[in-house]
Each structure stands twice: as C-alpha cells, then as structure tokens.
Design a protein around this motif. Structure first.
Motif, PDB file in Angstrom:
ATOM      1  N   GLN A 146      33.723 -12.902  77.536  1.00  0.00           N
ATOM      2  CA  GLN A 146      33.611 -12.390  78.899  1.00  0.00           C
ATOM      3  C   GLN A 146      34.126 -10.946  78.971  1.00  0.00           C
ATOM      4  N   GLN A 147      35.254 -10.706  78.343  1.00  0.00           N
ATOM      5  CA  GLN A 147      35.832  -9.358  78.347  1.00  0.00           C
ATOM      6  C   GLN A 147      34.950  -8.384  77.568  1.00  0.00           C
ATOM      7  N   ILE A 148      34.392  -8.835  76.444  1.00  0.00           N
ATOM      8  CA  ILE A 148      33.495  -7.989  75.648  1.00  0.00           C
ATOM      9  C   ILE A 148      32.236  -7.669  76.443  1.00  0.00           C
ATOM     10  N   THR A 149      31.678  -8.669  77.129  1.00  0.00           N
ATOM     11  CA  THR A 149      30.460  -8.466  77.903  1.00  0.00           C
ATOM     12  C   THR A 149      30.668  -7.424  78.996  1.00  0.00           C
TER      13      THR A 149
ATOM     14  N   THR B 131      29.639  -1.383  80.602  1.00  0.00           N
ATOM     15  CA  THR B 131      30.024   0.014  80.844  1.00  0.00           C
ATOM     16  C   THR B 131      29.686   0.898  79.652  1.00  0.00           C
ATOM     17  N   ALA B 132      29.731   0.338  78.448  1.00  0.00           N
ATOM     18  CA  ALA B 132      29.451   1.134  77.248  1.00  0.00           C
ATOM     19  C   ALA B 132      27.973   1.476  77.130  1.00  0.00           C
ATOM     20  N   THR B 133      27.106   0.564  77.564  1.00  0.00           N
ATOM     21  CA  THR B 133      25.665   0.775  77.383  1.00  0.00           C
ATOM     22  C   THR B 133      24.966   1.268  78.643  1.00  0.00           C
TER      23      THR B 133
ATOM     24  N   THR C 233      27.982   7.903  69.424  1.00  0.00           N
ATOM     25  CA  THR C 233      28.642   7.719  70.714  1.00  0.00           C
ATOM     26  C   THR C 233      28.541   6.263  71.172  1.00  0.00           C
ATOM     27  N   LEU C 234      27.365   5.680  70.987  1.00  0.00           N
ATOM     28  CA  LEU C 234      27.169   4.275  71.355  1.00  0.00           C
ATOM     29  C   LEU C 234      28.062   3.365  70.524  1.00  0.00           C
ATOM     30  N   MET C 235      28.106   3.579  69.224  1.00  0.00           N
ATOM     31  CA  MET C 235      28.897   2.706  68.347  1.00  0.00           C
ATOM     32  C   MET C 235      30.391   2.815  68.664  1.00  0.00           C
ATOM     33  N   GLN C 236      30.864   4.011  68.991  1.00  0.00           N
ATOM     34  CA  GLN C 236      32.272   4.164  69.365  1.00  0.00           C
ATOM     35  C   GLN C 236      32.572   3.418  70.656  1.00  0.00           C
ATOM     36  N   ALA C 237      31.657   3.487  71.604  1.00  0.00           N
ATOM     37  CA  ALA C 237      31.849   2.774  72.866  1.00  0.00           C
ATOM     38  C   ALA C 237      31.834   1.266  72.658  1.00  0.00           C
ATOM     39  N   VAL C 238      30.980   0.774  71.770  1.00  0.00           N
ATOM     40  CA  VAL C 238      30.912  -0.667  71.493  1.00  0.00           C
ATOM     41  C   VAL C 238      32.177  -1.116  70.758  1.00  0.00           C
ATOM     42  N   GLN C 239      32.653  -0.330  69.819  1.00  0.00           N
ATOM     43  CA  GLN C 239      33.868  -0.690  69.085  1.00  0.00           C
ATOM     44  C   GLN C 239      35.096  -0.695  69.997  1.00  0.00           C
ATOM     45  N   ALA C 240      35.066   0.069  71.074  1.00  0.00           N
ATOM     46  CA  ALA C 240      36.187   0.087  72.018  1.00  0.00           C
ATOM     47  C   ALA C 240      36.349  -1.253  72.730  1.00  0.00           C
ATOM     48  N   ALA C 241      35.309  -2.081  72.720  1.00  0.00           N
ATOM     49  CA  ALA C 241      35.381  -3.409  73.328  1.00  0.00           C
ATOM     50  C   ALA C 241      36.110  -4.403  72.428  1.00  0.00           C
ATOM     51  N   HIS C 242      36.453  -4.020  71.221  1.00  0.00           N
ATOM     52  CA  HIS C 242      37.162  -4.837  70.224  1.00  0.00           C
ATOM     53  C   HIS C 242      36.425  -6.118  69.867  1.00  0.00           C
TER      54      HIS C 242
END
Length: 115
Positions: free
Chosen positions: A57-60, A65-67, A95-104
C-alpha cells in the motif's frame, strides 16, 4: 658489447639463483616461552538493521507520485516487487528509476520500452 653482456647477465642470473643458500635446510629454533593472552568481549558493537521493504500500500502510494510526470509508464506493486511497464525516453529513465527506488521496494522489474 651487446653480445658479451647478454650471455654474462644470463650466466650471472643462473649462478645467483642456484648459489644462494635456501632456507629449506635450516632447522627451526624451538621456542621455550609461552604467552597467554585473554581478550575481553567488546560491548560497543554496532549492528546494522536489515533493509526495510515498504508494504504494498505504501509503495503503491509512492509510485503514484513517482510516475505522475511519466504518462506512458505504469507501475504496479506486488509483495514488495515493483513492475514497470510502458514507454519512457532514455534521458528521463534515470529520473524515473530514482523516484521508484525512493519508494523502497524489494525488487524492481523493469519492463519498460525505451524510446
């Protein structure tokens, strides 16, 4: 001069290698002293906590916001794994991959088509 120096240097190297005494034949000296050492346990050990993987849920929520700046990309989370599908430009991929990795996430499956 070269004709003389090469054979002489070769002969010197062979002679030096065989004439030098080796340590194989020497007897080892017996040590008569014994030492005892004790070590105290260390109490200030630092432990690293295991990597925290966020819940789906937190990742979603983080993925939304990342995408949001990438209209051709769809991200789904399942058991801590993120799957990226769609198309993205090459210069915006990092930029996309960094934003996705920020979701842990635990793992990112990149199935993107790069323009």
């Amino acid at each position: 001069m070269k004709r003389i120096m090469l054979p002489l240097s070769l002969a010197f190297c062979l002679f030096a290698g065989t004439a030098l005494p080796s340590c194989k034949g020497k007897e080892k000296k017996a040590e008569t002293t014994t030492t005892t050492t004790t070590t105290a346990p260390q109490t200030d050990q630092t432990y690293q906590s295991p990597v925290q993987v966020s819940g789906d849920q937190q990742i979603t929520e983080s993925l939304r916001t990342a995408t949001k700046d990438f209209p051709g990309v769809t991200a789904t989370a399942n058991n801590g794994e993120v799957t990226l599908t769609g198309t993205v430009e090459r210069d915006r991929l990092t930029t996309l991959m960094q934003a996705v990795q920020a979701a842990h996430p635990g793992k990112v499956n990149n199935q993107l088509t790069i323009k």
